[in-house]
Design an enzyme around this catalytic site. Structure first.
Site, PDB file in Angstrom:
ATOM      1  N   SER A  86       0.866  -1.102   0.069  1.00 35.66           N
ATOM      2  CA  SER A  86      -0.012   0.059   0.079  1.00 35.66           C
ATOM      3  C   SER A  86       0.840   1.293   0.092  1.00 35.66           C
ATOM      4  O   SER A  86       2.049   1.223   0.426  1.00 35.66           O
ATOM      5  CB  SER A  86      -0.807   0.050   1.067  1.00 35.66           C
ATOM      6  OG  SER A  86      -1.577   1.391   1.295  1.00 35.66           O
ATOM      7  N   TYR A 106      -0.636  -0.677  10.503  1.00 35.89           N
ATOM      8  CA  TYR A 106      -0.733  -1.026   8.992  1.00 35.89           C
ATOM      9  C   TYR A 106       0.286  -0.395   8.270  1.00 35.89           C
ATOM     10  O   TYR A 106       0.844  -1.161   7.180  1.00 35.89           O
ATOM     11  CB  TYR A 106      -2.142  -0.248   8.423  1.00 35.89           C
ATOM     12  CG  TYR A 106      -2.409  -0.443   6.999  1.00 35.89           C
ATOM     13  CD1 TYR A 106      -3.211  -1.724   6.861  1.00 35.89           C
ATOM     14  CD2 TYR A 106      -2.454   0.270   6.137  1.00 35.89           C
ATOM     15  CE1 TYR A 106      -3.224  -2.228   5.526  1.00 35.89           C
ATOM     16  CE2 TYR A 106      -2.506  -0.125   4.938  1.00 35.89           C
ATOM     17  CZ  TYR A 106      -3.230  -1.542   4.627  1.00 35.89           C
ATOM     18  OH  TYR A 106      -3.787  -1.591   3.289  1.00 35.89           O
TER      19      TYR A 106
END
Length: 164
Positions: free
Chosen positions: A142, A155
């Site tokens: 990501s 994350y």
């Protein structure tokens, strides 16, 4: 582009990005192994959709953070198909909180789901692929792994680890 005669295991494939990856790769002629951890009805519905569109696939349940389950799943695929051609490490979770309020188990849970699972998958898949001298692994990361977001230290760290 066609990949006839080859297969792919996609972790976290029952919904979201993983489901779309499964649809696309099935459309290219790959047999897709749809991994899920919970909600078999969603994985089964995706498999039905893929088959209705002329694709080939199978559903396989395992927790990608569980080393033994992941290893057993890859062995089952190899036993069934004679090989594992491709792996897409897509499984992932979020558990957003400000770092000041985040417990270690919240941090580690995301690291295990997003980063440790990718390590396990790579290691186990590459054992088979190296014997065949063929295969590829795709790890889904990501942009947050390059530049964090507020409340996503866990994350961001997991996806940054994948990128590294």
């Amino acid at each position: 582009m066609k990949f006839s005669g080859k297969n792919v295991l996609i972790t976290g494939a029952s919904r979201g990005i993983g489901a779309q990856i499964a649809r696309t790769l099935a459309g290219y002629g790959l047999k897709v192994w749809i991994n899920y951890r919970s909600k078999p009805e969603i994985a089964d519905a995706l498999l039905e959709e893929i088959r209705a569109n002329g694709g080939e696939g199978a559903v396989i349940k395992f927790d990608a953070t569980n080393e033994a389950e992941f290893s057993e799943a890859i062995a089952l695929i190899a036993q069934s198909d004679g090989e594992l051609s491709y792996l897409v490490n897509n499984a992932g979770v979020t558990n957003d909180k400000l770092a000041l309020r985040m417990k270690l188990e919240d941090f580690m849970g995301v690291i295990e789901a997003n980063l440790s699972s990718a390590f396990i998958g790579c290691r186990e898949a590459l054992k088979l692929m190296s014997k065949k001298r063929f295969g590829a692994v795709v790890n889904i990361a990501s942009i947050v792994g390059e530049m964090g977001n507020a409340g996503q230290v866990n994350y961001s760290a997991s996806k940054g680890g994948m990128i590294a």
